[in-house]
Each structure stands twice: as C-alpha cells, then as structure tokens.
Design a protein around this motif. Structure first.
Motif, PDB file in Angstrom:
ATOM      1  N   ILE A   1       1.034  -1.112  -0.164  1.00  0.00           N
ATOM      2  CA  ILE A   1      -0.011  -0.258  -0.086  1.00  0.00           C
ATOM      3  C   ILE A   1       0.743   1.155   0.001  1.00  0.00           C
ATOM      4  O   ILE A   1       1.956   1.362   1.087  1.00  0.00           O
ATOM      5  CB  ILE A   1      -0.742  -0.051   1.102  1.00  0.00           C
ATOM      6  CG1 ILE A   1      -1.751  -1.435   1.177  1.00  0.00           C
ATOM      7  CG2 ILE A   1      -1.799   1.265   1.207  1.00  0.00           C
ATOM      8  CD1 ILE A   1      -2.886  -1.204   2.478  1.00  0.00           C
ATOM      9  N   SER A   2       0.364   2.024  -0.878  1.00  0.00           N
ATOM     10  CA  SER A   2       1.208   3.312  -0.922  1.00  0.00           C
ATOM     11  C   SER A   2       0.341   4.489  -1.181  1.00  0.00           C
ATOM     12  O   SER A   2      -0.751   4.339  -1.513  1.00  0.00           O
ATOM     13  CB  SER A   2       2.747   3.440  -1.608  1.00  0.00           C
ATOM     14  OG  SER A   2       3.525   4.616  -1.405  1.00  0.00           O
ATOM     15  N   GLY A   3       0.880   5.816  -1.423  1.00  0.00           N
ATOM     16  CA  GLY A   3       0.100   6.978  -1.775  1.00  0.00           C
ATOM     17  C   GLY A   3       0.138   7.291  -3.123  1.00  0.00           C
ATOM     18  O   GLY A   3      -0.360   8.584  -3.434  1.00  0.00           O
ATOM     19  N   LEU A   4       0.656   6.917  -4.102  1.00  0.00           N
ATOM     20  CA  LEU A   4       0.765   7.009  -5.500  1.00  0.00           C
ATOM     21  C   LEU A   4       1.227   8.584  -5.846  1.00  0.00           C
ATOM     22  O   LEU A   4       1.036   8.949  -6.828  1.00  0.00           O
ATOM     23  CB  LEU A   4      -0.508   6.953  -6.075  1.00  0.00           C
ATOM     24  CG  LEU A   4      -0.713   6.156  -7.183  1.00  0.00           C
ATOM     25  CD1 LEU A   4      -2.208   5.800  -7.730  1.00  0.00           C
ATOM     26  CD2 LEU A   4       0.226   6.493  -8.476  1.00  0.00           C
ATOM     27  N   ALA A   5       2.211   9.028  -4.835  1.00  0.00           N
ATOM     28  CA  ALA A   5       2.982  10.352  -4.907  1.00  0.00           C
ATOM     29  C   ALA A   5       4.301  10.003  -5.788  1.00  0.00           C
ATOM     30  O   ALA A   5       4.611   8.704  -5.888  1.00  0.00           O
ATOM     31  CB  ALA A   5       3.173  10.971  -3.613  1.00  0.00           C
ATOM     32  N   LYS A   6       4.892  10.861  -6.176  1.00  0.00           N
ATOM     33  CA  LYS A   6       6.327  10.709  -6.763  1.00  0.00           C
ATOM     34  C   LYS A   6       7.415  10.424  -5.707  1.00  0.00           C
ATOM     35  O   LYS A   6       7.054  10.404  -4.592  1.00  0.00           O
ATOM     36  CB  LYS A   6       6.689  11.839  -7.658  1.00  0.00           C
ATOM     37  CG  LYS A   6       6.868  13.012  -6.864  1.00  0.00           C
ATOM     38  CD  LYS A   6       7.487  14.422  -7.912  1.00  0.00           C
ATOM     39  CE  LYS A   6       7.835  15.537  -7.158  1.00  0.00           C
ATOM     40  NZ  LYS A   6       8.198  16.443  -7.926  1.00  0.00           N
ATOM     41  N   GLY A   7       8.222   9.887  -6.175  1.00  0.00           N
ATOM     42  CA  GLY A   7       9.268   9.549  -5.106  1.00  0.00           C
ATOM     43  C   GLY A   7       9.166   8.007  -4.740  1.00  0.00           C
ATOM     44  O   GLY A   7       8.921   6.916  -5.459  1.00  0.00           O
ATOM     45  N   VAL A   8       9.300   7.626  -3.543  1.00  0.00           N
ATOM     46  CA  VAL A   8       9.202   6.475  -2.663  1.00  0.00           C
ATOM     47  C   VAL A   8       7.987   5.638  -2.887  1.00  0.00           C
ATOM     48  O   VAL A   8       7.810   4.554  -3.404  1.00  0.00           O
ATOM     49  CB  VAL A   8       9.487   6.352  -1.298  1.00  0.00           C
ATOM     50  CG1 VAL A   8       9.175   5.200  -0.478  1.00  0.00           C
ATOM     51  CG2 VAL A   8      10.852   6.948  -0.922  1.00  0.00           C
ATOM     52  N   ASP A   9       6.811   6.599  -3.121  1.00  0.00           N
ATOM     53  CA  ASP A   9       5.563   5.962  -3.613  1.00  0.00           C
ATOM     54  C   ASP A   9       5.627   5.268  -4.777  1.00  0.00           C
ATOM     55  O   ASP A   9       5.068   3.964  -4.924  1.00  0.00           O
ATOM     56  CB  ASP A   9       4.442   6.934  -3.334  1.00  0.00           C
ATOM     57  CG  ASP A   9       3.871   7.430  -1.817  1.00  0.00           C
ATOM     58  OD1 ASP A   9       4.964   7.101  -1.115  1.00  0.00           O
ATOM     59  OD2 ASP A   9       3.043   7.706  -1.681  1.00  0.00           O
TER      60      ASP A   9
ATOM     61  N   SER B   1       4.976  -8.897 -10.196  1.00  0.00           N
ATOM     62  CA  SER B   1       3.442  -9.346 -10.109  1.00  0.00           C
ATOM     63  C   SER B   1       2.843  -9.516  -8.814  1.00  0.00           C
ATOM     64  O   SER B   1       2.260 -10.433  -8.493  1.00  0.00           O
ATOM     65  CB  SER B   1       3.623 -11.155 -10.897  1.00  0.00           C
ATOM     66  OG  SER B   1       4.075 -10.922 -12.032  1.00  0.00           O
ATOM     67  N   GLY B   2       3.023  -8.672  -8.059  1.00  0.00           N
ATOM     68  CA  GLY B   2       2.561  -8.489  -6.677  1.00  0.00           C
ATOM     69  C   GLY B   2       1.143  -7.561  -6.799  1.00  0.00           C
ATOM     70  O   GLY B   2       0.822  -7.135  -7.682  1.00  0.00           O
ATOM     71  N   LYS B   3       0.504  -7.498  -5.664  1.00  0.00           N
ATOM     72  CA  LYS B   3      -0.613  -6.813  -5.468  1.00  0.00           C
ATOM     73  C   LYS B   3      -0.684  -5.511  -4.813  1.00  0.00           C
ATOM     74  O   LYS B   3       0.411  -5.374  -3.572  1.00  0.00           O
ATOM     75  CB  LYS B   3      -1.544  -7.708  -4.492  1.00  0.00           C
ATOM     76  CG  LYS B   3      -1.848  -9.065  -5.158  1.00  0.00           C
ATOM     77  CD  LYS B   3      -2.919  -9.838  -4.304  1.00  0.00           C
ATOM     78  CE  LYS B   3      -3.444 -11.220  -4.754  1.00  0.00           C
ATOM     79  NZ  LYS B   3      -2.076 -12.022  -4.850  1.00  0.00           N
ATOM     80  N   THR B   4      -1.062  -4.509  -5.350  1.00  0.00           N
ATOM     81  CA  THR B   4      -0.650  -3.052  -4.797  1.00  0.00           C
ATOM     82  C   THR B   4      -1.972  -2.269  -4.785  1.00  0.00           C
ATOM     83  O   THR B   4      -3.017  -2.406  -5.413  1.00  0.00           O
ATOM     84  CB  THR B   4       0.417  -2.243  -5.655  1.00  0.00           C
ATOM     85  OG1 THR B   4       0.867  -1.139  -4.809  1.00  0.00           O
ATOM     86  CG2 THR B   4       0.061  -1.807  -6.902  1.00  0.00           C
ATOM     87  N   ILE B   5      -2.169  -1.556  -3.676  1.00  0.00           N
ATOM     88  CA  ILE B   5      -3.230  -0.454  -3.503  1.00  0.00           C
ATOM     89  C   ILE B   5      -2.707   0.919  -3.360  1.00  0.00           C
ATOM     90  O   ILE B   5      -1.726   1.424  -2.636  1.00  0.00           O
ATOM     91  CB  ILE B   5      -3.891  -0.753  -2.201  1.00  0.00           C
ATOM     92  CG1 ILE B   5      -4.658  -2.237  -2.182  1.00  0.00           C
ATOM     93  CG2 ILE B   5      -4.884   0.369  -1.811  1.00  0.00           C
ATOM     94  CD1 ILE B   5      -5.043  -2.829  -0.789  1.00  0.00           C
ATOM     95  N   GLY B   6      -3.202   1.770  -3.842  1.00  0.00           N
ATOM     96  CA  GLY B   6      -2.896   3.121  -4.189  1.00  0.00           C
ATOM     97  C   GLY B   6      -3.932   4.095  -3.570  1.00  0.00           C
ATOM     98  O   GLY B   6      -5.199   4.190  -4.012  1.00  0.00           O
ATOM     99  N   VAL B   7      -3.658   4.642  -2.393  1.00  0.00           N
ATOM    100  CA  VAL B   7      -4.637   5.480  -1.594  1.00  0.00           C
ATOM    101  C   VAL B   7      -4.494   7.187  -1.957  1.00  0.00           C
ATOM    102  O   VAL B   7      -3.378   7.311  -1.766  1.00  0.00           O
ATOM    103  CB  VAL B   7      -4.545   5.394  -0.146  1.00  0.00           C
ATOM    104  CG1 VAL B   7      -5.636   6.326   0.509  1.00  0.00           C
ATOM    105  CG2 VAL B   7      -4.701   3.719   0.269  1.00  0.00           C
ATOM    106  N   ILE B   8      -5.302   7.558  -2.808  1.00  0.00           N
ATOM    107  CA  ILE B   8      -5.277   8.892  -3.146  1.00  0.00           C
ATOM    108  C   ILE B   8      -5.721  10.023  -2.567  1.00  0.00           C
ATOM    109  O   ILE B   8      -6.667   9.818  -1.778  1.00  0.00           O
ATOM    110  CB  ILE B   8      -5.481   8.903  -4.564  1.00  0.00           C
ATOM    111  CG1 ILE B   8      -6.981   8.671  -5.032  1.00  0.00           C
ATOM    112  CG2 ILE B   8      -4.497   7.786  -5.573  1.00  0.00           C
ATOM    113  CD1 ILE B   8      -7.339   8.877  -6.431  1.00  0.00           C
ATOM    114  N   ALA B   9      -5.317  11.129  -2.663  1.00  0.00           N
ATOM    115  CA  ALA B   9      -5.908  12.247  -1.858  1.00  0.00           C
ATOM    116  C   ALA B   9      -6.872  13.132  -2.815  1.00  0.00           C
ATOM    117  O   ALA B   9      -6.811  14.418  -2.450  1.00  0.00           O
ATOM    118  CB  ALA B   9      -4.625  13.162  -1.340  1.00  0.00           C
TER     119      ALA B   9
END
Length: 223
Positions: free
Chosen positions: A137-145, A156-164
């Motif tokens: 899970i991350s925030g879909l920002a640039k950089g680390v996210d 081939s992993g599963k990912t969730i982007g929580v956006i603002a």
C-alpha cells in the motif's frame, strides 16, 4: 457526508434518530437544539441547500459511475481496521480489485525527492515484501511511493494506491500511466468525491487510511 461540522459521530447520531431528510426539513431550530450533538450547525439550512444543489447531485452521480465499489462506514463489508481510527472515512470510493483490501498488507512510503540510495533500498525491500506475499500500500505520490508501486507490479505483486484526490484526478500528472495500471491490475482508493483536486490538507489526511489498512508502515527514506 457533505454537511459542514458533521463527522462520523454526528452522522451516527442523525441516523439513530431514524428520520428521513423530508422530516428533518420540517423540524425547526428549537427541535435541533434539543439534540445537543446537532445544536448550532444550521443543519436545516445546509440540508435544504444540498438537496437543491444540482452541481453536487452531478458530482455524486459521477462518483458512483467512476467507482466500481463504494464502502460506507455503515456497510457490513467496510474494512474493520479503519473503524478503529479516530476519524474513519465515511466513504471509500474504489476502482479496481477490492479483494486486495482483505489481504495482509504493508505500507511503503517516504520522500517525494528520492535519492539514488532511496531508490535502491525501496526497490530491494519492496521486492522482498512482495515475495513474502504481502500487498503493498502506498500513496501514489512521486518518489518512494511510485518506486514501491512500480516494483510491486514488476514482480507480479498486489498493490493499493490511496489517493488524496477524486478517482477522476491524476496527481502528480507524471504518474498517469502508473495510476491507470493500478486501476487495471491493483486497487485505487479515495474518500473524496469526483472532481476533488489535489489540496495540501488532503495528503496528510489520507495517510490515516494507508496506516489503517496496513499491518506495518515502512519508511525507506525521509527528508
């Protein structure tokens, strides 16, 4: 959820009264003020304005179309971990595979101004965590996210982007392809209605959702 001054607790109170909007509009100020949690909120005036607010109705319709699933805090399938937050989101608007929300997850977040060192560490740790079977899970920002999301998808992993923002907005613009890929292969989550642009207070606010859905939060590089 569009009423000023009405959060989860007051919303629960209103719902427990078990009266519809039409009945609320018949109440006078004295009726409201005898309910301490509702006093001095101008609820009647707010409700009247909202019910006749064509632009808001259109925004709600577009949000429903944009989302393939909507969690309400009052629905049985609402993520249990988020209910323990001090101020849980009333709605979660989702685009993508909502099954991912049930997985064991780790958040990977950090600076937008990522260094070469930060990229290597984020890549290596994300790869290991994905191999261990966790959703990222991350925030879909640039950089680390962005590095965490990209590395997860590459493995081939599963990912969730929580956006603002609303689900119809891409921020930052440079992450458009990543945004679209997560919508197709992962899951996008927002608590905001259609048309909500990037606004500074919404970014720290969304972090409670990232943390709430995760078993742990890993910060690979910070300012």
């Amino acid at each position: 959820s569009c009423l000023r001054g009405v959060g989860v607790q007051r919303l629960k109170y209103l719902m427990d009264l078990n009266i519809g909007f039409d009945e609320v509009l018949k109440l006078n100020e004295a009726d409201f003020n005898q309910h301490k949690p509702l006093a001095n909120l101008d609820l009647k005036q707010q409700l009247f304005q909202l019910m006749n607010h064509k632009a808001l109705h259109l925004k709600i319709e577009k949000t429903i179309i944009e989302s393939n699933h909507i969690y309400s805090i009052f629905s049985d399938d609402y993520p249990n971990d988020l209910k323990h937050l001090k101020s849980p989101p009333i709605f979660l608007f989702c685009k993508g595979n909502t099954e991912f929300i049930k997985n064991r997850s780790i958040a990977i977040v950090g600076t937008r101004n990522i260094s070469a060192y930060g990229k290597i560490v984020t890549f290596q740790l994300t790869e290991l965590i994905v191999r261990a079977g966790f959703t990222i899970i991350s925030g879909l920002a640039k950089g680390v996210d962005a590095v965490a999301h990209q590395t997860c998808l590459q493995n081939s992993g599963k990912t969730i982007g929580v956006i603002a923002t609303g689900l119809d907005q891409v921020y930052p613009a440079e992450n458009r392809k990543l945004f679209e890929r997560i919508a197709e292969e992962g899951l996008l989550i927002s608590e905001h209605f259609h048309g909500t642009f990037a606004d500074a207070p919404n970014f720290p606010k969304r972090n409670r959702i990232i943390a709430g859905l995760s078993e742990a939060v890993l910060v690979t590089e910070a300012g």
